[in-house]
Design an enzyme around this catalytic site. Structure first.
Site, PDB file in Angstrom:
ATOM      1  N   THR A   9       0.827  -1.200   0.000  1.00  0.00           N
ATOM      2  CA  THR A   9       0.000   0.000   0.000  1.00  0.00           C
ATOM      3  C   THR A   9       0.871   1.263   0.000  1.00  0.00           C
ATOM      4  O   THR A   9       1.951   1.271   0.564  1.00  0.00           O
ATOM      5  CB  THR A   9      -0.881  -0.017   1.266  1.00  0.00           C
ATOM      6  OG1 THR A   9      -1.725  -1.173   1.219  1.00  0.00           O
ATOM      7  CG2 THR A   9      -1.725   1.239   1.386  1.00  0.00           C
TER       8      THR A   9
ATOM      9  N   GLY B  20       0.673  -2.541   5.079  1.00  0.00           N
ATOM     10  CA  GLY B  20       0.980  -3.886   5.565  1.00  0.00           C
ATOM     11  C   GLY B  20      -0.265  -4.678   5.914  1.00  0.00           C
ATOM     12  O   GLY B  20      -1.254  -4.646   5.188  1.00  0.00           O
TER      13      GLY B  20
ATOM     14  N   ARG C 120     -12.392  -9.045  -1.047  1.00  0.00           N
ATOM     15  CA  ARG C 120     -11.762  -8.622   0.202  1.00  0.00           C
ATOM     16  C   ARG C 120     -11.418  -7.137   0.110  1.00  0.00           C
ATOM     17  O   ARG C 120     -10.834  -6.676  -0.856  1.00  0.00           O
ATOM     18  CB  ARG C 120     -10.497  -9.434   0.458  1.00  0.00           C
ATOM     19  CG  ARG C 120      -9.728  -9.026   1.734  1.00  0.00           C
ATOM     20  CD  ARG C 120      -8.602  -8.058   1.454  1.00  0.00           C
ATOM     21  NE  ARG C 120      -7.753  -7.796   2.617  1.00  0.00           N
ATOM     22  CZ  ARG C 120      -6.776  -6.913   2.665  1.00  0.00           C
ATOM     23  NH1 ARG C 120      -6.508  -6.194   1.583  1.00  0.00           N
ATOM     24  NH2 ARG C 120      -6.048  -6.737   3.754  1.00  0.00           N
ATOM     25  N   VAL C 121     -11.799  -6.378   1.123  1.00  0.00           N
ATOM     26  CA  VAL C 121     -11.448  -4.967   1.221  1.00  0.00           C
ATOM     27  C   VAL C 121     -10.636  -4.794   2.495  1.00  0.00           C
ATOM     28  O   VAL C 121     -11.048  -5.258   3.563  1.00  0.00           O
ATOM     29  CB  VAL C 121     -12.696  -4.069   1.244  1.00  0.00           C
ATOM     30  CG1 VAL C 121     -12.308  -2.612   1.483  1.00  0.00           C
ATOM     31  CG2 VAL C 121     -13.471  -4.193  -0.072  1.00  0.00           C
ATOM     32  N   GLY C 122      -9.497  -4.141   2.398  1.00  0.00           N
ATOM     33  CA  GLY C 122      -8.630  -3.961   3.555  1.00  0.00           C
ATOM     34  C   GLY C 122      -8.799  -2.622   4.231  1.00  0.00           C
ATOM     35  O   GLY C 122      -9.763  -1.882   3.995  1.00  0.00           O
ATOM     36  N   ASP C 123      -7.836  -2.288   5.063  1.00  0.00           N
ATOM     37  CA  ASP C 123      -7.923  -1.065   5.853  1.00  0.00           C
ATOM     38  C   ASP C 123      -7.793   0.198   5.022  1.00  0.00           C
ATOM     39  O   ASP C 123      -8.217   1.277   5.446  1.00  0.00           O
ATOM     40  CB  ASP C 123      -6.857  -1.079   6.948  1.00  0.00           C
ATOM     41  CG  ASP C 123      -5.432  -1.030   6.391  1.00  0.00           C
ATOM     42  OD1 ASP C 123      -5.174  -1.695   5.371  1.00  0.00           O
ATOM     43  OD2 ASP C 123      -4.585  -0.351   6.988  1.00  0.00           O
TER      44      ASP C 123
END
Length: 319
Positions: free
Chosen positions: A181, A233, A209-212
C-alpha cells in the site's frame, strides 16, 4: 481556514517517491493538499514497476486486480473511499469524486463503485499486466520475503498466508492468461491536512476482500487539529487496532508522530493473528513534524518540503 506560518510538507510510505515531487510542486505553488495527494497517488498508480497499486497490481485468487483507495480531509473530517474496484486505473480519483459529487455517501465498493466511476467519466482499462500475471502464477511458493510489505523478511504468518492462498487459488479457474500500500499525507500553506491511500491489497486475496486502506480510522485518518496518519501492511491488524485513528488520538494526547506510531504498533502486537505480517504507519502533525514506525529495521519513509530538490528518505522508528 486561517493562514499558517508552517511551510507545506508532504510525506509518504515506501515507493511514494514516484509521486511526491508532483505533490510538492502543487503545494509550493500555493495549491491544495487535496490536489497534491490525488496527483501524487495517481503517479504511483501509473507506475508499472509497482505491483501493489493501480495498473500492474497483483490480482486476487481469480487473477483479477481489485483496487482500494481513500482520501480524508482534516479540516472537516470528510472521508471517501472505494473498495474492490476493477478495470479503473485511478481509484484515488474515484474516491475524491465520491467525496465531492456523492456527499451523502462515504464508501462505495465493487459494482457500485465501478458504476459511479463510469457515470462520472472515468475510463475502463486492463489492470492486469503480463508481468503481474506472471508474478501471480509464480509467487505463491515459499519465499524469504513477506507477502504484504516492503521487501521485508517473511514471518510465520506470511508462510501460512501463502499456503492458504495456494489452496484458495486452486478453488477458482485461473485467469486466461516490489508491492505494498502507498500512503501520502500533505499539509498545505492554509493549514489543510489531507491523507490519501491507494492499494491493490493483499495479493491472491479472496475476491471482494477490502482492507484497511478503504476504511476511515483504520488505514486512513485526518484531523487538522491534531494530525493525520495512515498504515501499510497487514490491514486486518490495522482494522482491529483502528490504527490510523489510534495514532491521531495519541497525537492529540501530546505524543510526537513517531511515538504515536510506535504506540499503535505496540497495541497491534498484542492481537492474536496466525497470519501476522509486517504492519507500518506514518504520521504528520499540523506544525509539520512527522514520523513513522515499523516492526523491522531498515524501513524508511519519504519527505519533501519546499526546500527539497527530491524526496528525502528518513528511517522509521522500530518497535
Amino acid at each position: 481556514m486561517s493562514p499558517r506560518s508552517a511551510s507545506p510538507v508532504v510525506i509518504g510510505s515506501e515507493r511514494s517517491e514516484v509521486g511526491l515531487p508532483a505533490a510538492m510542486a502543487i503545494l509550493a505553488d500555493g495549491g491544495s493538499a487535496l490536489d497534491a495527494v490525488e496527483e501524487s497517488l495517481r503517479r504511483c498508480e501509473d507506475n508499472l514497476a509497482d505491483h501493489y497499486v493501480g495498473t500492474g497490481g497483483l490480482p486476487n485468487a481469480r487473477g483479477v486486480v481489485e483496487l482500494d483507495a481513500s482520501v480524508m480531509v482534516g479540516s472537516t473530517r470528510r472521508f471517501a473511499g472505494v473498495g474492490a474496484v476493477k478495470d479503473f486505473a485511478h481509484p484515488i480519483s474515484i474516491a475524491r469524486a465520491v467525496l465531492e459529487r456523492l456527499p451523502q455517501h462515504s464508501l462505495l465498493v465493487g459494482d457500485g463503485a465501478e458504476l459511479f466511476a463510469e457515470e462520472n467519466g472515468f475510463t475502463r482499462s486492463d489492470l492486469l499486466t503480463e508481468e503481474s500475471k506472471a508474478l501471480w502464477r509464480s509467487a505463491l511458493e515459499p519465499s524469504p520475503e513477506s507477502v504484504e510489505g516492503e521487501n521485508t523478511r517473511a514471518r510465520a504468518g506470511d508462510q501460512h498466508y501463502r499456503k492458504t492462498a495456494r489452496e484458495l487459488v486452486e478453488c477458482f479457474a485461473p485467469h486466461p492468461g516490489p508491492w505494498g500500500t502507498i500512503n501520502i499525507i500533505a499539509l498545505d500553506s492554509t493549514g489543510e491536512l489531507v491523507v490519501g491511500v491507494s492499494t491493490s491489497g493483499y495479493p491472491w486475496k479472496y475476491p471482494g476482500r477490502v482492507g484497511d486502506s478503504a476504511l476511515p480510522g483504520s488505514g486512513n485518518y485526518a484531523d487538522a487539529r491534531h494530525g493525520g496518519a495512515a498504515c501499510t501492511g497487514r490491514g486486518e491488524l490495522s482494522m482491529r487496532a483502528v490504527g490510523a485513528h489510534s495514532i491521531v488520538a495519541s497525537l492529540r494526547a501530546g505524543l510526537g508522530p513517531a511515538e504515536a506510531c510506535l504506540d499503535m504498533l505496540k497495541d497491534a502486537a498484542t492481537l492474536p493473528d496466525e497470519f501476522r505480517a509486517e504492519l507500518r504507519c506514518l504520521a504528520l502533525a499540523p506544525d509539520g513534524r512527522h514520523g513513522a514506525a515499523a516492526g523491522m529495521e531498515g524501513s524508511v519513509y519519504a519527505v519533501m518540503t519546499t526546500s527539497s530538490t527530491e524526496p528525502e528518505l528518513h528511517p522509521r522508528s522500530v518497535l
